[in-house]
Design an enzyme around this catalytic site. Structure first.
Site, PDB file in Angstrom:
ATOM      1  N   PRO A  91      17.201  -4.869 -28.991  1.00  0.00           N
ATOM      2  CA  PRO A  91      17.702  -4.753 -27.612  1.00  0.00           C
ATOM      3  C   PRO A  91      19.220  -4.614 -27.562  1.00  0.00           C
ATOM      4  O   PRO A  91      19.895  -4.792 -28.580  1.00  0.00           O
ATOM      5  CB  PRO A  91      17.274  -6.090 -26.990  1.00  0.00           C
ATOM      6  CG  PRO A  91      17.189  -7.042 -28.135  1.00  0.00           C
ATOM      7  CD  PRO A  91      16.778  -6.235 -29.331  1.00  0.00           C
ATOM      8  N   CYS A 275      13.889   2.429 -24.032  1.00  0.00           N
ATOM      9  CA  CYS A 275      14.629   3.187 -25.052  1.00  0.00           C
ATOM     10  C   CYS A 275      15.857   3.941 -24.550  1.00  0.00           C
ATOM     11  O   CYS A 275      16.932   3.795 -25.124  1.00  0.00           O
ATOM     12  CB  CYS A 275      13.685   4.172 -25.726  1.00  0.00           C
ATOM     13  SG  CYS A 275      12.407   3.346 -26.669  1.00  0.00           S
TER      14      CYS A 275
HETATM   15  P1  NAD Z   1       8.581  -4.940 -28.781  1.00  0.00           P
HETATM   16  O1  NAD Z   1       9.525  -5.919 -28.205  1.00  0.00           O
HETATM   17  O2  NAD Z   1       7.385  -4.512 -28.010  1.00  0.00           O
HETATM   18  O3  NAD Z   1       8.032  -5.503 -30.183  1.00  0.00           O
HETATM   19  C1  NAD Z   1       8.833  -6.066 -31.163  1.00  0.00           C
HETATM   20  C2  NAD Z   1       8.083  -7.251 -31.775  1.00  0.00           C
HETATM   21  O4  NAD Z   1       8.776  -7.689 -32.944  1.00  0.00           O
HETATM   22  C3  NAD Z   1       7.985  -8.475 -30.863  1.00  0.00           C
HETATM   23  O5  NAD Z   1       6.623  -8.782 -30.627  1.00  0.00           O
HETATM   24  C4  NAD Z   1       8.688  -9.590 -31.665  1.00  0.00           C
HETATM   25  O6  NAD Z   1       8.069 -10.858 -31.497  1.00  0.00           O
HETATM   26  C5  NAD Z   1       8.537  -9.083 -33.069  1.00  0.00           C
HETATM   27  N1  NAD Z   1       9.470  -9.648 -34.054  1.00  0.00           N
HETATM   28  C6  NAD Z   1      10.812  -9.828 -33.944  1.00  0.00           C
HETATM   29  N2  NAD Z   1      11.308 -10.307 -35.093  1.00  0.00           N
HETATM   30  C7  NAD Z   1      10.257 -10.423 -35.961  1.00  0.00           C
HETATM   31  C8  NAD Z   1      10.116 -10.855 -37.325  1.00  0.00           C
HETATM   32  N3  NAD Z   1      11.180 -11.235 -38.050  1.00  0.00           N
HETATM   33  N4  NAD Z   1       8.893 -10.857 -37.868  1.00  0.00           N
HETATM   34  C9  NAD Z   1       7.814 -10.468 -37.159  1.00  0.00           C
HETATM   35  N5  NAD Z   1       7.882 -10.031 -35.891  1.00  0.00           N
HETATM   36  C10 NAD Z   1       9.079 -10.004 -35.299  1.00  0.00           C
HETATM   37  O7  NAD Z   1       9.446  -3.668 -29.197  1.00  0.00           O
HETATM   38  P2  NAD Z   1       8.942  -2.148 -29.307  1.00  0.00           P
HETATM   39  O8  NAD Z   1       8.930  -1.504 -27.978  1.00  0.00           O
HETATM   40  O9  NAD Z   1       7.727  -2.098 -30.176  1.00  0.00           O
HETATM   41  O10 NAD Z   1      10.174  -1.505 -30.093  1.00  0.00           O
HETATM   42  C11 NAD Z   1      10.403  -1.790 -31.452  1.00  0.00           C
HETATM   43  C12 NAD Z   1      11.469  -0.846 -31.973  1.00  0.00           C
HETATM   44  O11 NAD Z   1      11.010   0.510 -31.894  1.00  0.00           O
HETATM   45  C13 NAD Z   1      12.776  -0.887 -31.182  1.00  0.00           C
HETATM   46  O12 NAD Z   1      13.847  -0.683 -32.069  1.00  0.00           O
HETATM   47  C14 NAD Z   1      12.656   0.313 -30.255  1.00  0.00           C
HETATM   48  O13 NAD Z   1      13.901   0.841 -29.878  1.00  0.00           O
HETATM   49  C15 NAD Z   1      11.910   1.314 -31.117  1.00  0.00           C
HETATM   50  N6  NAD Z   1      11.119   2.304 -30.384  1.00  0.00           N
HETATM   51  C16 NAD Z   1      10.416   1.938 -29.274  1.00  0.00           C
HETATM   52  C17 NAD Z   1       9.641   2.889 -28.611  1.00  0.00           C
HETATM   53  C18 NAD Z   1       8.843   2.518 -27.380  1.00  0.00           C
HETATM   54  O14 NAD Z   1       8.327   3.408 -26.754  1.00  0.00           O
HETATM   55  N7  NAD Z   1       8.713   1.269 -27.029  1.00  0.00           N
HETATM   56  C19 NAD Z   1       9.570   4.190 -29.108  1.00  0.00           C
HETATM   57  C20 NAD Z   1      10.281   4.515 -30.245  1.00  0.00           C
HETATM   58  C21 NAD Z   1      11.053   3.565 -30.878  1.00  0.00           C
HETATM   59  C1  UDX Z   2      11.055   7.930 -24.814  1.00  0.00           C
HETATM   60  C2  UDX Z   2      10.999   9.212 -25.647  1.00  0.00           C
HETATM   61  O1  UDX Z   2      10.338  10.234 -24.896  1.00  0.00           O
HETATM   62  C3  UDX Z   2      10.270   8.963 -26.947  1.00  0.00           C
HETATM   63  O2  UDX Z   2      10.300  10.139 -27.756  1.00  0.00           O
HETATM   64  C4  UDX Z   2      10.958   7.828 -27.686  1.00  0.00           C
HETATM   65  O3  UDX Z   2      10.299   7.546 -28.903  1.00  0.00           O
HETATM   66  C5  UDX Z   2      11.008   6.580 -26.826  1.00  0.00           C
HETATM   67  O4  UDX Z   2      11.661   6.892 -25.568  1.00  0.00           O
HETATM   68  P1  UDX Z   2       9.361   6.632 -23.248  1.00  0.00           P
HETATM   69  O5  UDX Z   2      10.567   5.902 -22.799  1.00  0.00           O
HETATM   70  O6  UDX Z   2       8.171   5.854 -23.674  1.00  0.00           O
HETATM   71  O7  UDX Z   2       9.721   7.591 -24.480  1.00  0.00           O
HETATM   72  O8  UDX Z   2       8.871   7.613 -22.078  1.00  0.00           O
HETATM   73  P2  UDX Z   2       9.378   9.032 -21.532  1.00  0.00           P
HETATM   74  O9  UDX Z   2       8.197   9.854 -21.257  1.00  0.00           O
HETATM   75  O10 UDX Z   2      10.425   9.631 -22.365  1.00  0.00           O
HETATM   76  O11 UDX Z   2      10.012   8.640 -20.107  1.00  0.00           O
HETATM   77  C6  UDX Z   2      11.182   7.870 -20.004  1.00  0.00           C
HETATM   78  C7  UDX Z   2      11.614   7.804 -18.554  1.00  0.00           C
HETATM   79  O12 UDX Z   2      12.084   9.073 -18.099  1.00  0.00           O
HETATM   80  C8  UDX Z   2      10.499   7.396 -17.595  1.00  0.00           C
HETATM   81  O13 UDX Z   2      11.010   6.530 -16.618  1.00  0.00           O
HETATM   82  C9  UDX Z   2      10.088   8.713 -16.974  1.00  0.00           C
HETATM   83  O14 UDX Z   2       9.502   8.566 -15.717  1.00  0.00           O
HETATM   84  C10 UDX Z   2      11.421   9.422 -16.893  1.00  0.00           C
HETATM   85  N1  UDX Z   2      11.316  10.884 -16.851  1.00  0.00           N
HETATM   86  C11 UDX Z   2      10.742  11.562 -17.883  1.00  0.00           C
HETATM   87  C12 UDX Z   2      11.840  11.569 -15.755  1.00  0.00           C
HETATM   88  O15 UDX Z   2      12.372  10.961 -14.827  1.00  0.00           O
HETATM   89  N2  UDX Z   2      11.762  12.930 -15.731  1.00  0.00           N
HETATM   90  C13 UDX Z   2      11.206  13.654 -16.758  1.00  0.00           C
HETATM   91  O16 UDX Z   2      11.193  14.894 -16.671  1.00  0.00           O
HETATM   92  C14 UDX Z   2      10.672  12.938 -17.859  1.00  0.00           C
END
Ligand code: NAD
Ligand code: UDX
Length: 479
Positions: A91, A275
C-alpha cells in the site's frame, strides 16, 4: 530445477486467483497459498471465498485438496517449495518518509525475512506484488545477507496484470506474462524455470523476458498508461458538458484510430481500485527521488484530474438538488470500484458518499456484491471522517435497489453493475420524491427513456436537455 512445489505468500486478490489458475493448469505442481490472516485462509477453505470474482469458485472447486491448498502453515510451505511467489500488499505509506506517495514495502520485507529465516534449500523467489523499481534489490539483500550454508536464491520479477472482475479470463488467456531476472547464467536459468510453469498454458511467444528493473518498471508504466487514458477522456468529459459535445461520441471517433484504440476510453466518475492511484503515486515518488521533477509533475496531473472528476460529479449532484442535500434521502447505487467485484478499495463511491454525508444527506446504499460491513468500514474510516458516529446514523444499507430508492430525492449511480440497466425505472419514479433526479456516473442508463418518464437526468460528458423529451411527451411540466 523442475518446479514441483510452489508456495505463495499472500492470499489476496492476486495470490488467490493467480495460484488457483496455476494449480488448474499445472496438475503436476503442488501449489500452497499462505497468509498470515487465519480468517482469510479459513474463507479460502470454505464454501464462501473471501473475494468475489467470476469463475473463481469453479476453479477453486476443481483444484482445492487436489494440488491447491490454502494454509497458515507458512513454515512448512516455504520449506518444501522450489519457487515462492511474494504476493503481499504494497500500500501507499501513511506515515514517515514518502507518506502519501511511496509504496510501503514493509510486507515485502517481512516476507523476505520469513523466507530467509525458514528456508534450508535453494529457492526461486518471485516478486509478484507491484513494487518500485529496484525493490528486488531489497529482497536480494535480505536473503543473501541471511543465507544459510548451501542455500542459494534467485530473485525474479513477475508482475501481475490481471484486472479484478475479469481475473480468471485475464489469467487463463493472458495477453502477456512478464518475467525479469538477473543477467547471470543462474538468473537466466531461474527465468526459464518460471517460463516452464507458464508454458503449461501460455504460448511461449506471449511470455516476455527482460532484466529485473525493466520488468518492475513495466508494471508501473502499464498502470500509469491505463489510468492516463481515463484521466484524458475524463478531462474531455468536462469540455463536452460545457460545449454540447458527447464524450461517448468523441471516444468512439478518437478510439477508431488504430494507433489509439477503443479500450479504456470510458468517461466515468473517476478511476478507483487498489492499483491505479497507488502505482502512479509510486511512480511519482520514484521520479522525484531520481531528481526528475518534470516527469513527476506529468504523472501527478493524472491523479489530480481524477480527484477533480470525483469532485466535479459530486458538486453537480449537490448543486442540482438546490444546493442542499441536508436531510435528503439519496440512494447510492453501486459501491464497489467497478462492476463484477466486491472490492471497494479507492472506490470513487467513497468520495461521493462521504461528501454527501458531510453535507447532511441520508444515504441509502445498495451494491449487489459489497458486504454491508465493508461499506461502514470505508465510510467510518479515520482517514475519511472524524465523526464516525454521526456518519453511521446517516447510512442505511439495502439488499435491493428497489428498497434503497423508495422515497429518495435522487439516485446517484456510482458503479456500472449490469442489473442497474434493467431496473423498472417507471416503478422507481413512482416511489421517489418529486422532482426525481438520477445522476448516472457511469453513462450506462437509457437517458432518453428516463427523461420521458419524468426524471431529471445528469450524466458524465453529455448535456441532457429535457426539451426534446418534453416535446415528445406533450404535457410534462418542468419544475
Ligand atoms: P491483498 O491485500 O488482497 O492481499 C495481500 C495479502 O498478503 C493479505 O491477505 C495479507 O494478510 C497477506 N500478507 C502480508 N504479509 C504477509 C506475509 N509475510 N506472509 C503471508 N501473507 C502476508 O492485496 P492484493 O490486491 O492481492 O495485491 C497484492 C499485490 O499485487 C500488491 O502489490 C498489488 O499492487 C499487486 N496487484 C494487485 C492487483 C489487483 O487487482 N488487486 C493486480 C495486479 C497487481
Ligand atoms: C487495473 C489494471 O487494469 C490491471 O491490469 C492491473 O493489474 C491492476 O489495475 P483494476 O484496478 O482491477 O485493474 O480494474 P480496471 O478495469 O483497470 O479499472 C480500474 C478503474 O478504472 C475502475 O474504477 C474502472 O471503473 C475505471 N475505468 C476503467 C474507467 O473509469 N474507464 C475506463 O475506460 C476503464
Amino acid at each position: 530445477m523442475v518446479i514441483q512445489k510452489i508456495c505463495c505468500l499472500g492470499a489476496g486478490y492476486v495470490g488467490g486467483p493467480t495460484c488457483s489458475v496455476i494449480a488448474l493448469k499445472c496438475p503436476d505442481i503442488k501449489v500452497t497459498v499462505c497468509d498470515k490472516s487465519v480468517d482469510r485462509i479459513n474463507q479460502w477453505n470454505s464454501e464462501k471465498l473471501p473475494i468475489y470474482e467470476p469463475g473463481l469458485d469453479d476453479v477453486v472447486k476443481q483444484c482445492r485438496g487436489r494440488n491447491l491448498f490454502f494454509s497458515t502453515d507458512i513454515e512448512t510451505s516455504i520449506l518444501e517449495a522450489d519457487l515462492i511467489f511474494i504476493s503481499v500488499n504494497t500500500p501507499t505509506k501513511t506515515i514517515g518518509n514518502g507518506k502519501g506517495r511511496a509504496a510501503d514495502l514493509k510486507y515485502i520485507e517481512g516476507a523476505a525475512r520469513m523466507i530467509a529465516e525458514i528456508a534450508t534449500s535453494n529457492k526461486i523467489v518471485v516478486e509478484k506484488s507491484t513494487v518500485p523499481v529496484k525493490a528486488a534489490e531489497i529482497i536480494m539483500k535480505i536473503l543473501r545477507a541471511n543465507t544459510k550454508p548451501g542455500v542459494e536464491y534467485q530473485i525474479l520479477s513477475n508482475p501481475e496484470f490481471l484486472a479484478e472482475g475479469t481475473a480468471i479470463v485475464d489469467l487463463v488467456e493472458a495477453e502477456r506474462v512478464l518475467i525479469g531476472g538477473e543477467e547471470t547464467a543462474e538468473g537466466q536459468k531461474a527465468v526459464q524455470d518460471l517460463c516452464w510453469v507458464y508454458e503449461h498454458w501460455i504460448p511461449a511467444k506471449n511470455i516476455l523476458t527482460t532484466n529485473t528493473w525493466s520488468s518492475e518498471l513495466s508494471k508501473l508504466a502499464a498502470n500509469a498508461f491505463l489510468a492516463q487514458r481515463i484521466s484524458s477522456i475524463n478531462s474531455l468529459s468536462a469540455v463536452c458538458e460545457a460545449t454540447g459535445a458527447d464524450v461517448s461520441e468523441v471516444a468512439r471517433a478518437v478510439g477508431r484510430d488504430s494507433r489509439i484504440g477503443p479500450k479504456f476510453l470510458e468517461a466515468s466518475i473517476g478511476f478507483g481500485g487498489s492499483c491505479f492511484q497507488k502505482d502512479i503515486l509510486n511512480l511519482i515518488y520514484l521520479s522525484e527521488c531520481l531528481n526528475l521533477p518534470e516527469v513527476a509533475a506529468y504523472w501527478q496531473q493524472v491523479v489530480n484530474l481524477n480527484d477533480y472528476q470525483k469532485t466535479r460529479f459530486t458538486r453537480k449532484v449537490i448543486e442540482s438538488l438546490f444546493n442542499t442535500v441536508a436531510d435528503k434521502k439519496i440512494a447510492i447505487l453501486g459501491f464497489s470500484f467497478k462492476k463484477n467485484t466486491g472490492d471497494t478499495r479507492e472506490s470513487p463511491a467513497i468520495y461521493v458518499a462521504s461528501t454527501l454525508l458531510d453535507e447532511g444527506a441520508k444515504l441509502h446504499i445498495y451494491d449487489p456484491k459489497v458486504e454491508h460491513d465493508q461499506i461502514f468500514y470505508e465510510l467510518m474510516h479515520p482517514l475519511v471522517t472524524s465523526e464516525p458516529e454521526r456518519i453511521q446514523k446517516g447510512i442505511e444499507i439495502h439488499s435491493s435497489a428497489y428498497s434503497a430508492v423508495s422515497g429518495a430525492h435522487a439516485i446517484v449511480l456510482c458503479t456500472e453493475w449490469d442489473e442497474f440497466k434493467t431496473l423498472d425505472y417507471k416503478k422507481i419514479y413512482e416511489v421517489m420524491m418529486k422532482p426525481a433526479y438520477i445522476f448516472d456516473g457511469r453513462k450506462i442508463l437509457d437517458h432518453e427513456a428516463l427523461l420521458n418518464i419524468g426524471f431529471h437526468v445528469q450524466t458524465i460528458g453529455k448535456r441532457l436537455s429535457r426539451t426534446s423529451s418534453i416535446r415528445a411527451q406533450g404535457s410534462q411540466t418542468m419544475p
